[in-house]
Design a protein around this motif. Structure first.
Motif, PDB file in Angstrom:
ATOM      1  N   ALA A  79     -23.964  -7.995 -12.979  1.00  0.00           N
ATOM      2  CA  ALA A  79     -22.981  -8.323 -11.944  1.00  0.00           C
ATOM      3  C   ALA A  79     -23.355  -7.601 -10.656  1.00  0.00           C
ATOM      4  N   GLU A  80     -23.219  -8.315  -9.567  1.00  0.00           N
ATOM      5  CA  GLU A  80     -23.516  -7.746  -8.256  1.00  0.00           C
ATOM      6  C   GLU A  80     -22.510  -8.280  -7.242  1.00  0.00           C
ATOM      7  N   ALA A  81     -21.955  -7.376  -6.477  1.00  0.00           N
ATOM      8  CA  ALA A  81     -21.017  -7.758  -5.417  1.00  0.00           C
ATOM      9  C   ALA A  81     -21.783  -7.977  -4.118  1.00  0.00           C
ATOM     10  N   VAL A  82     -21.472  -9.060  -3.443  1.00  0.00           N
ATOM     11  CA  VAL A  82     -22.082  -9.380  -2.155  1.00  0.00           C
ATOM     12  C   VAL A  82     -20.962  -9.463  -1.125  1.00  0.00           C
ATOM     13  N   LYS A  83     -21.096  -8.685  -0.063  1.00  0.00           N
ATOM     14  CA  LYS A  83     -20.095  -8.714   1.010  1.00  0.00           C
ATOM     15  C   LYS A  83     -20.244  -9.997   1.821  1.00  0.00           C
ATOM     16  N   TRP A  84     -19.130 -10.669   2.079  1.00  0.00           N
ATOM     17  CA  TRP A  84     -19.125 -11.860   2.919  1.00  0.00           C
ATOM     18  C   TRP A  84     -18.737 -11.439   4.334  1.00  0.00           C
ATOM     19  N   ARG A  85     -19.642 -11.652   5.276  1.00  0.00           N
ATOM     20  CA  ARG A  85     -19.372 -11.307   6.671  1.00  0.00           C
ATOM     21  C   ARG A  85     -18.410 -12.325   7.273  1.00  0.00           C
ATOM     22  N   ALA A  86     -17.482 -11.854   8.047  1.00  0.00           N
ATOM     23  CA  ALA A  86     -16.489 -12.736   8.654  1.00  0.00           C
ATOM     24  C   ALA A  86     -17.126 -13.638   9.705  1.00  0.00           C
ATOM     25  N   THR A  87     -16.556 -14.815   9.856  1.00  0.00           N
ATOM     26  CA  THR A  87     -16.994 -15.768  10.867  1.00  0.00           C
ATOM     27  C   THR A  87     -15.786 -16.190  11.693  1.00  0.00           C
ATOM     28  N   GLU A  88     -16.038 -16.899  12.773  1.00  0.00           N
ATOM     29  CA  GLU A  88     -14.963 -17.443  13.599  1.00  0.00           C
ATOM     30  C   GLU A  88     -14.412 -18.733  13.009  1.00  0.00           C
ATOM     31  N   ALA A  89     -15.114 -19.304  12.055  1.00  0.00           N
ATOM     32  CA  ALA A  89     -14.684 -20.566  11.457  1.00  0.00           C
ATOM     33  C   ALA A  89     -13.510 -20.331  10.509  1.00  0.00           C
ATOM     34  N   ASP A  90     -12.793 -21.375  10.198  1.00  0.00           N
ATOM     35  CA  ASP A  90     -11.688 -21.301   9.252  1.00  0.00           C
ATOM     36  C   ASP A  90     -12.279 -21.207   7.848  1.00  0.00           C
ATOM     37  N   GLU A  91     -12.250 -20.007   7.284  1.00  0.00           N
ATOM     38  CA  GLU A  91     -12.919 -19.778   6.002  1.00  0.00           C
ATOM     39  C   GLU A  91     -12.164 -20.385   4.830  1.00  0.00           C
ATOM     40  N   SER A  92     -10.933 -20.809   5.031  1.00  0.00           N
ATOM     41  CA  SER A  92     -10.230 -21.499   3.952  1.00  0.00           C
ATOM     42  C   SER A  92     -10.835 -22.875   3.711  1.00  0.00           C
ATOM     43  N   LEU A  93     -11.659 -23.350   4.647  1.00  0.00           N
ATOM     44  CA  LEU A  93     -12.320 -24.647   4.492  1.00  0.00           C
ATOM     45  C   LEU A  93     -13.727 -24.527   3.912  1.00  0.00           C
ATOM     46  N   PHE A  94     -14.209 -23.297   3.682  1.00  0.00           N
ATOM     47  CA  PHE A  94     -15.521 -23.093   3.071  1.00  0.00           C
ATOM     48  C   PHE A  94     -15.406 -23.249   1.556  1.00  0.00           C
ATOM     49  N   SER A 133     -11.363 -18.612   1.046  1.00  0.00           N
ATOM     50  CA  SER A 133     -10.141 -18.234   1.753  1.00  0.00           C
ATOM     51  C   SER A 133      -9.745 -16.800   1.413  1.00  0.00           C
ATOM     52  N   GLY A 134      -9.828 -15.909   2.397  1.00  0.00           N
ATOM     53  CA  GLY A 134      -9.408 -14.526   2.220  1.00  0.00           C
ATOM     54  C   GLY A 134     -10.358 -13.668   1.407  1.00  0.00           C
ATOM     55  N   ILE A 135     -11.538 -14.138   1.127  1.00  0.00           N
ATOM     56  CA  ILE A 135     -12.491 -13.396   0.288  1.00  0.00           C
ATOM     57  C   ILE A 135     -13.442 -12.607   1.184  1.00  0.00           C
ATOM     58  N   THR A 136     -13.618 -11.336   0.855  1.00  0.00           N
ATOM     59  CA  THR A 136     -14.588 -10.516   1.575  1.00  0.00           C
ATOM     60  C   THR A 136     -15.725 -10.090   0.658  1.00  0.00           C
ATOM     61  N   GLU A 137     -15.591 -10.380  -0.632  1.00  0.00           N
ATOM     62  CA  GLU A 137     -16.591  -9.957  -1.603  1.00  0.00           C
ATOM     63  C   GLU A 137     -16.752 -11.070  -2.644  1.00  0.00           C
ATOM     64  N   ILE A 138     -18.009 -11.461  -2.886  1.00  0.00           N
ATOM     65  CA  ILE A 138     -18.322 -12.489  -3.874  1.00  0.00           C
ATOM     66  C   ILE A 138     -19.168 -11.844  -4.959  1.00  0.00           C
ATOM     67  N   TRP A 139     -18.800 -12.085  -6.196  1.00  0.00           N
ATOM     68  CA  TRP A 139     -19.530 -11.523  -7.329  1.00  0.00           C
ATOM     69  C   TRP A 139     -20.482 -12.573  -7.890  1.00  0.00           C
ATOM     70  N   VAL A 140     -21.741 -12.166  -8.057  1.00  0.00           N
ATOM     71  CA  VAL A 140     -22.736 -12.982  -8.753  1.00  0.00           C
ATOM     72  C   VAL A 140     -22.892 -12.346 -10.123  1.00  0.00           C
ATOM     73  N   VAL A 141     -22.591 -13.122 -11.163  1.00  0.00           N
ATOM     74  CA  VAL A 141     -22.512 -12.580 -12.521  1.00  0.00           C
ATOM     75  C   VAL A 141     -23.410 -13.392 -13.447  1.00  0.00           C
ATOM     76  N   TYR A 142     -24.147 -12.675 -14.311  1.00  0.00           N
ATOM     77  CA  TYR A 142     -24.853 -13.319 -15.414  1.00  0.00           C
ATOM     78  C   TYR A 142     -24.242 -12.790 -16.698  1.00  0.00           C
ATOM     79  N   GLU A 143     -23.757 -13.718 -17.525  1.00  0.00           N
ATOM     80  CA  GLU A 143     -23.119 -13.333 -18.775  1.00  0.00           C
ATOM     81  C   GLU A 143     -23.174 -14.523 -19.731  1.00  0.00           C
ATOM     82  N   ASP A 144     -23.555 -14.253 -20.971  1.00  0.00           N
ATOM     83  CA  ASP A 144     -23.595 -15.273 -22.024  1.00  0.00           C
ATOM     84  C   ASP A 144     -24.390 -16.511 -21.623  1.00  0.00           C
TER      85      ASP A 144
END
Length: 156
Positions: A79-94, A133-144
């Motif tokens: 598992a690794e956490a990746v910080k999501w940098r903020a943008t001016e775009a509406d991130e709820s639409l990503f 939407s509202g996320i500042t950290e995304i986890w990339v996980v390898y499991e099973d």
């Protein structure tokens, strides 16, 4: 007292000069504000595309490291956490999607859509779809045997 009108036109040119100077100032200020707005808009759009590109590169790097861990023998979890940098775009639409073809970012503004290929040399499959939407950290996980994206830290 008797008032007689005098036909004196000597002040008219001065008044016309004031009016034209004022109008010239209005034109210059209007042109400057349009120019400044164009620079601000271009800077904001450049920041958005740069931030999205760097975010996607960070996420692809984490997926590649998860692939590397998945090729090790044994019962491996990564598992690794990746910080999501903020943008001016509406991130709820990503919408961020991970599949066998790569990492995909979809947004209603098509300028911000991204598709980044991954090596797909992991020992398992790929899965994951999250809305940013509202996320500042995304986890990339390898499991099973599955490499996936998550907005929450895994429990292991």
């Amino acid at each position: 007292m008797k008032g007689d009108f005098v036909s004196d036109e000597s002040g008219a040119s001065t008044e016309l000069g004031y009016i034209f100077t004022f109008l010239l100032g209005v034109i210059f200020l209007s042109m400057f504000s349009v120019w400044a707005f164009g620079i601000e808009t271009a800077t904001r759009e450049n920041w958005n595309t740069t931030a999205v590109d760097v975010n996607m590169a960070d996420l692809v790097g984490a997926v590649e490291r998860a692939d590397l861990a998945s090729r090790d023998d044994g019962d491996i979890r990564y598992a690794e956490a990746v910080k999501w940098r903020a943008t001016e775009a509406d991130e709820s639409l990503f919408i961020l999607t991970l599949d066998d073809q790569g990492l995909h970012l979809d947004h209603t503004e098509n300028v911000l859509d991204r598709d980044v290929s991954i090596s797909a040399t992991g020992a398992g499959t790929y899965d994951g779809k999250i809305t940013l939407s509202g996320i500042t950290e995304i986890w990339v996980v390898y499991e099973d045997g599955v490499t996936y994206l998550s907005s929450k830290r895994p429990d292991f």
